[in-house]
Design a protein around this motif. Structure first.
Motif, PDB file in Angstrom:
ATOM      1  N   ILE B 116     -40.281 -50.824  50.542  1.00 46.02           N
ATOM      2  CA  ILE B 116     -40.228 -49.744  49.575  1.00 46.02           C
ATOM      3  C   ILE B 116     -41.018 -48.700  50.337  1.00 46.02           C
ATOM      4  CG2 ILE B 116     -39.155 -50.745  47.663  1.00 46.02           C
ATOM      5  CD1 ILE B 116     -42.304 -50.033  46.912  1.00 46.02           C
ATOM      6  N   TRP B 117     -42.136 -49.184  52.037  1.00 35.97           N
ATOM      7  CA  TRP B 117     -43.415 -48.627  52.368  1.00 35.97           C
ATOM      8  C   TRP B 117     -43.144 -47.393  53.740  1.00 35.97           C
ATOM      9  CZ3 TRP B 117     -43.729 -53.521  49.740  1.00 35.97           C
ATOM     10  CH2 TRP B 117     -44.244 -53.738  48.782  1.00 35.97           C
ATOM     11  N   PHE B 167     -44.870 -42.343  50.220  1.00 32.63           N
ATOM     12  CA  PHE B 167     -45.863 -43.048  49.562  1.00 32.63           C
ATOM     13  C   PHE B 167     -47.399 -42.127  49.963  1.00 32.63           C
ATOM     14  CE2 PHE B 167     -44.461 -45.291  46.204  1.00 32.63           C
ATOM     15  CZ  PHE B 167     -44.012 -46.243  46.653  1.00 32.63           C
ATOM     16  N   HIS B 171     -47.040 -39.326  47.136  1.00 30.77           N
ATOM     17  CA  HIS B 171     -47.479 -39.880  45.971  1.00 30.77           C
ATOM     18  C   HIS B 171     -49.933 -39.338  46.404  1.00 30.77           C
ATOM     19  CE1 HIS B 171     -44.012 -41.588  45.285  1.00 30.77           C
ATOM     20  NE2 HIS B 171     -45.077 -42.147  44.117  1.00 30.77           N
ATOM     21  N   GLY B 415     -54.867 -55.895  46.359  1.00 30.53           N
ATOM     22  CA  GLY B 415     -54.493 -54.881  45.518  1.00 30.53           C
ATOM     23  C   GLY B 415     -54.694 -53.644  46.260  1.00 30.53           C
ATOM     24  N   SER B 416     -55.603 -53.265  47.439  1.00 28.34           N
ATOM     25  CA  SER B 416     -55.214 -52.096  47.969  1.00 28.34           C
ATOM     26  C   SER B 416     -54.111 -51.974  49.155  1.00 28.34           C
ATOM     27  CB  SER B 416     -56.563 -51.938  49.765  1.00 28.34           C
ATOM     28  OG  SER B 416     -56.232 -53.272  50.187  1.00 28.34           O
ATOM     29  N   ARG B 417     -53.374 -53.390  48.659  1.00 27.56           N
ATOM     30  CA  ARG B 417     -52.326 -52.828  49.829  1.00 27.56           C
ATOM     31  C   ARG B 417     -50.722 -52.973  49.378  1.00 27.56           C
ATOM     32  NH1 ARG B 417     -53.472 -53.499  55.339  1.00 27.56           N
ATOM     33  NH2 ARG B 417     -55.523 -52.387  55.776  1.00 27.56           N
TER      34      ARG B 417
ATOM     35  N   PRO C  36     -52.964 -43.597  45.213  1.00 25.49           N
ATOM     36  CA  PRO C  36     -52.590 -45.142  44.357  1.00 25.49           C
ATOM     37  C   PRO C  36     -52.073 -45.651  45.514  1.00 25.49           C
ATOM     38  CG  PRO C  36     -49.931 -43.450  44.114  1.00 25.49           C
ATOM     39  CD  PRO C  36     -51.554 -42.698  44.932  1.00 25.49           C
ATOM     40  N   THR C  37     -52.244 -47.037  45.184  1.00 28.75           N
ATOM     41  CA  THR C  37     -51.590 -48.206  45.344  1.00 28.75           C
ATOM     42  C   THR C  37     -50.580 -47.685  45.093  1.00 28.75           C
ATOM     43  OG1 THR C  37     -53.380 -49.501  43.962  1.00 28.75           O
ATOM     44  CG2 THR C  37     -51.834 -50.907  45.416  1.00 28.75           C
ATOM     45  N   PHE C  38     -49.433 -48.135  46.410  1.00 30.44           N
ATOM     46  CA  PHE C  38     -48.208 -47.814  46.842  1.00 30.44           C
ATOM     47  C   PHE C  38     -47.827 -49.018  46.696  1.00 30.44           C
ATOM     48  CE2 PHE C  38     -49.898 -44.013  48.840  1.00 30.44           C
ATOM     49  CZ  PHE C  38     -50.827 -44.652  49.556  1.00 30.44           C
ATOM     50  N   VAL C  47     -53.908 -52.636  40.218  1.00 35.19           N
ATOM     51  CA  VAL C  47     -53.850 -51.779  40.687  1.00 35.19           C
ATOM     52  C   VAL C  47     -54.954 -51.201  41.299  1.00 35.19           C
ATOM     53  CG1 VAL C  47     -51.665 -51.508  39.608  1.00 35.19           C
ATOM     54  CG2 VAL C  47     -53.467 -50.201  38.940  1.00 35.19           C
ATOM     55  N   ALA C  48     -54.619 -50.889  42.523  1.00 37.03           N
ATOM     56  CA  ALA C  48     -56.569 -50.287  42.981  1.00 37.03           C
ATOM     57  C   ALA C  48     -55.380 -48.910  43.530  1.00 37.03           C
ATOM     58  CB  ALA C  48     -57.186 -50.489  44.517  1.00 37.03           C
TER      59      ALA C  48
END
Lengths: 340, 417, 182
Positions: B116-117, B167, B171, B415-417, C36-38, C47-48
């Motif tokens: 989805i990225w 994103f 986003h 969590g960052s990816r 955000p974290t995607f 989440v980050a």
């Protein structure tokens, strides 16, 4: 005391010709030499094409009801192909051909645009063959129904993908021969199921109006188009249109074959409002399913080299079920209903 | 109005200022915030008399747009990735019918494997569809490009897709001066269709064209696209004057003066590249950046001029043609004078970020003559080497995503990816 | 440029918290970028979110691998993932809680604030984001309380905004007092 003298007319015309004793308001649109002639001469349909005939009646009626304020969206198929041999067109109406599977959505978009422009007087008719309706167009059609887009969708059902060479669709009847359900080995043609009952699927969406019709009763078709065009929201018309080439019938027999389909009980003619059947056209002269099947080359394998009684009886059972479900026979004909 | 706003929302507000009459919508990550914001505006009556139509699929959405546009209404929709592919038939149809639909594509990778990225494979896969493709370098540019898109589309009767990185831009909450309706009104006239479904002047649209005329029709479409190449800078300039800022229309150059090494990127990596160029320039290397804004029509003339004095060009691509290679660089080659090294660097696929570190390495290697013609600079070569070795030893083929799992046991999913 | 990484669980409002920080910085005339974290997070999953803060326009779009500060909305995350990854040695860590997590033992620059408790009392739900931002503002000086409050009022309906602003203020005052006594 006044006596009523019954006049005997010596010339008995067809059911399609204009009756000059009728109140003009009841006359067929086709009886008017000033009719729109939405699909005019010069198109390249096969001789005896049921779809060309139905399309003319449907659109001329719609143009009459709307005072000419009509836009037509046409899916890919025979109708679109034989009517627009570039650079010519036989359409005398604002007409758009988009793609095969999206006529309902394109029509919905046209309706939305006209509404946004404040032109609610201009109405939209979408038309497609059975392939473009029940197969590839199904998703878009269901979406159009569910949204209630202000479109009359007309399906011209000749039971197959005729333009591309007679391949089966989900509307092809049981055991019919097509190029993708051929007769070879032990194969018996199209599978035995009932196919997609598109009229009832439309009814399940509870849209304002659903009706079936055939080219055997064009006045009935015309009346149903008038009724549909008098309503707003999503409406659906399913019209049986024999295809001489695909069905293996003589070109002159198109109306007769369509009539046999209704009279033997295989094709029910009815109307439904908001998802409930409100009117049914009863069978006038009950016909034998075999007579209907024997008249068509696509069913020859059911009779030659030897009769496939089991398959014919299965088709007869379908007819009986349809007759029962829709109440197609009057009470005094029910004895006959038990003996096909 | 200057605001700190999510990219999707900036686009939605800009599109609203362009006053579309019909907005068909179908959701797909990562464009959903755009169509949701438009739904809010329509529901609140801010866009009257616009019609918001919830489609049953992307194919339905673009089909609704085709009908609406053909009936004379300004029309807009948005999609990404799988959705763009699902409407592929309609894409070609809209372009072939000359309908000035504007659509946002929130660039996202195409599956399988489902992802989805962000990368550019979705829009690039439809490069032959006849749509104009514009790529935004940041959210300000994304907003501005939508205004430009409606004007361009309606002037040339060509649909336009405005691409913004999914994103990463959609986003991200960034500073955007959202174009005001008054500014849009000064730039965008009311839609006056050339050909429309009108009962008063009925004619048939969409007939089948045979061998005797198809080539001519397609050639003319190609010429109209070429006209867009000269129209874009003019229209972008006019918009920039009204908005009071630069609106790149074909290319977005940065520090190109005297640049011997030029790095070409599409989309949001432009900003990262600009920062990298500043760092590299500070140490003395004559590097420049060229953002590709218009991918279709391919701005060959503009590239020729911009690259006239370059010695080496590195094209960073976030999509590629499997079994072929780079896409943009293959087309860029025609713009290069002889003797100029052309390097294709495929990276940033499926949401892997394009970093200053990667870009710096590319630049250094290119300057040192150590950069291959085709490279994958952010590839995990350890995993690849192990998998290729396994295949050579007779390991079964099948889906690579599942096959490499056995080599990925030490890949952390922070969590960052 | 100063970069912040925010950690929490889906449903705690981490993405909104990062946005509020960006809007607050913007309100003071600064430049900010929040993202955000995607991905397709589920409620409760880690989440980050991120926020860059600067005085000049922010052009880059790469992720933040080496943050200057962390804001952690759920201390249990320290057991689940490497929350501190990439944080510079003297980086600031604002944590929701009353006891210092073992992972942070011996670190300078730790700001402990009972954000969830404050939130539960003032907002009615344990949404710690705005209180954490108040603490961050006090500890880092990177954004002012008035701008934070303005961003909160901009984002939420009146009653909710008032409660969140109060939470931010209380956390801000508390941390400021601690710093004064340190």
């Amino acid at each position: 005391m006044t006596t009523v003298e019954r006049t005997r007319f010596y010339q008995v015309g067809s059911w399609a010709a204009g009756n000059r004793l009728l109140d003009p308001a009841q006359a067929s649109v086709q009886a008017d030499p000033g009719r729109a002639n939405a699909i005019t001469s010069g198109h390249r349909a096969c001789q005896g094409c049921g779809e060309a005939l139905a399309a003319r009646w449907v659109l001329d009626t719609a143009l009459r009801v709307t005072g000419g304020n009509l836009v037509v969206v046409n899916a890919t198929g025979c109708l679109e192909v034989f009517s627009t041999p570039y650079p010519e067109s036989s359409w005398q109406v604002a007409w758009l051909h988009s793609l095969f599977g999206n006529a309902p959505a394109v029509a919905g978009g046209v309706a939305a645009a006209l509404s946004a422009q404040g032109r609610d007087d201009v109405r939209v008719v979408a038309q497609a063959g059975d392939g473009g309706t029940v197969d590839i167009g199904m998703g878009c059609l269901s979406g159009m129904f569910e949204r209630g887009d202000d479109v009359l969708f007309v399906c011209y059902d000749n039971g197959g993908y005729m333009n591309t060479g007679i391949q089966r669709s989900a509307a092809t009847p049981a055991y019919a021969r097509t190029a993708t359900t051929p007769i070879a080995g032990t194969a018996t043609g199209n599978r035995s199921g009932q196919g997609k009952d598109m009229a009832r699927i439309a009814m399940a969406h509870r849209i304002p109006y659903v009706a079936t019709a055939t080219v055997a009763d064009l006045r009935d078709l015309e009346t149903k188009v008038r009724t549909a065009m008098g309503l707003r929201g999503a409406r659906y018309l399913h019209v049986l249109v024999p295809c001489p080439l695909g069905w293996g019938t003589p070109s002159c027999d198109t109306l007769r074959i369509a009539r046999l389909a209704t009279q033997c009980g295989l094709f029910p003619v009815f109307e439904a409002v908001d998802g409930v059947v409100t009117a049914v056209t009863p069978i006038r002269h009950r016909a034998d399913v075999r007579e209907y099947l024997k008249a068509q080359g696509r069913y020859r394998h059911l009779f030659e080299p030897r009769p496939r009684t089991d398959l014919i009886e299965a088709i007869e059972a379908q007819a009986r079920r349809t007759i029962d479900e829709f109440g197609l026979l009057a009470a005094d004909q029910t004895e006959e209903a038990r003996t096909p | 109005m200057l605001d700190q706003i999510e990219g999707s929302r900036a686009v939605a507000r800009t599109v609203a200022a362009c006053r579309p009459q019909v907005i068909p919508a179908y959701p797909i990550s990562p464009q959903t915030h755009i169509v949701e914001a438009l739904a809010e505006m329509v529901a609140a009556g801010e866009l009257a008399p616009a019609r918001y139509v919830t489609a049953e699929s992307e194919f339905g959405a673009l089909s609704l747009a085709i009908g609406a546009s053909a009936a004379g209404s300004r029309t807009y929709t948005a999609t990404a990735s799988q959705g763009l592919l699902f409407m592929a038939e309609a894409l070609y149809n809209a372009a072939g019918l000359g309908l000035p639909i504007v659509m946002t594509v929130a660039n996202r990778a195409i599956g399988a494997p489902i992802n989805i990225w962000n990368d550019h494979s979705d829009a690039m896969s439809q490069r032959d569809s006849g749509w104009i493709q514009l790529y935004a370098r940041d959210n300000q540019h994304a907003a501005d490009l939508h205004v430009l898109a409606f004007r361009l589309a309606e002037q040339l009767s060509i649909p336009v897709m405005v691409c913004m990185d999914g994103f990463v831009l959609t986003h991200a909450v960034e500073r955007v001066d959202v174009p005001e309706p008054s500014q849009v009104d000064a730039y965008l006239p009311a839609y006056a269709p050339r050909q429309v479904l009108d009962p008063a002047h009925p004619y048939s649209i969409g007939a089948m064209v045979g061998p005797e005329a198809f080539t001519e029709v397609k050639y003319l479409a190609h010429q109209h696209m070429a006209a867009a190449e000269s129209a874009l800078p003019v229209l972008a300039g006019e918009l920039g004057t009204i908005l009071g800022r630069d609106v790149p229309g074909l290319l977005a150059p940065y520090r190109m003066f005297g640049a011997e090494t030029v790095v070409v990127v599409q989309g949001s990596a432009w900003g990262t590249l600009a920062d990298t160029v500043d760092t590299v320039r500070a140490s003395g290397s004559p590097v420049g950046a060229l953002g590709l804004v218009a991918y279709r029509p391919f701005p060959l003339q503009a590239f020729r001029q911009a690259l006239a004095h370059a010695r080496r060009v590195v094209v960073v691509e976030r999509a590629f043609s499997l079994g072929g290679g780079g896409i943009v660089s293959a087309e860029l080659r025609a713009a290069l004078p002889p003797g100029v090294d052309l390097h294709t660097a495929i990276c940033g696929l499926g949401g892997r970020p394009v970093t200053t570190a990667t870009l710096r390495t590319l630049i250094e290697q290119a300057e040192a003559g150590r950069l291959a013609a085709l490279s994958f600079p952010d590839l995990n070569t350890g995993v690849i080497d192990r998998e290729l070795a396994r295949l050579r030893e007779g390991g079964h083929h099948g889906p690579s995503a599942e096959n490499v799992l056995r080599h990925l046991h030490h890949l952390t999913l922070e969590g960052s990816r | 440029m100063y970069s912040v990484r925010l950690h929490g669980r889906g449903g705690q409002g981490i993405v909104t918290t990062a946005e509020l920080l960006a809007v607050a910085v913007f309100g003071e005339g600064g430049h900010a970028q929040a993202f955000p974290t995607f991905g397709s997070e589920r409620t409760g999953a880690p989440v980050a979110a991120y926020c860059r803060i600067g005085s000049v326009p922010i052009r880059t779009h790469e992720p933040i691998d080496a943050p200057d500060a962390l804001i952690v909305a759920d201390a249990t995350l320290f057991d689940q993932l490497d929350v501190l990854a990439g944080l510079r040695p003297d980086g600031l860590v604002i944590v929701d809680g009353t006891t210092c997590p073992t992972a942070l033992a011996g670190r300078v620059g730790v700001g402990l604030v009972p954000a969830s408790i404050i939130a539960r009392r003032l907002i009615g739900r344990p949404v710690p984001g705005t209180a954490l931002l108040g603490a961050f503002a006090a500890r880092s000086g990177r954004v002012g309380l008035p701008a934070l409050v303005a961003a909160i009022h901009d984002r939420f309906p009146a009653a909710v905004a008032k409660a969140n602003a109060a939470a931010a203020r209380e956390a801000y005052d508390q941390v400021l007092a601690e710093v004064a006594h340190a």
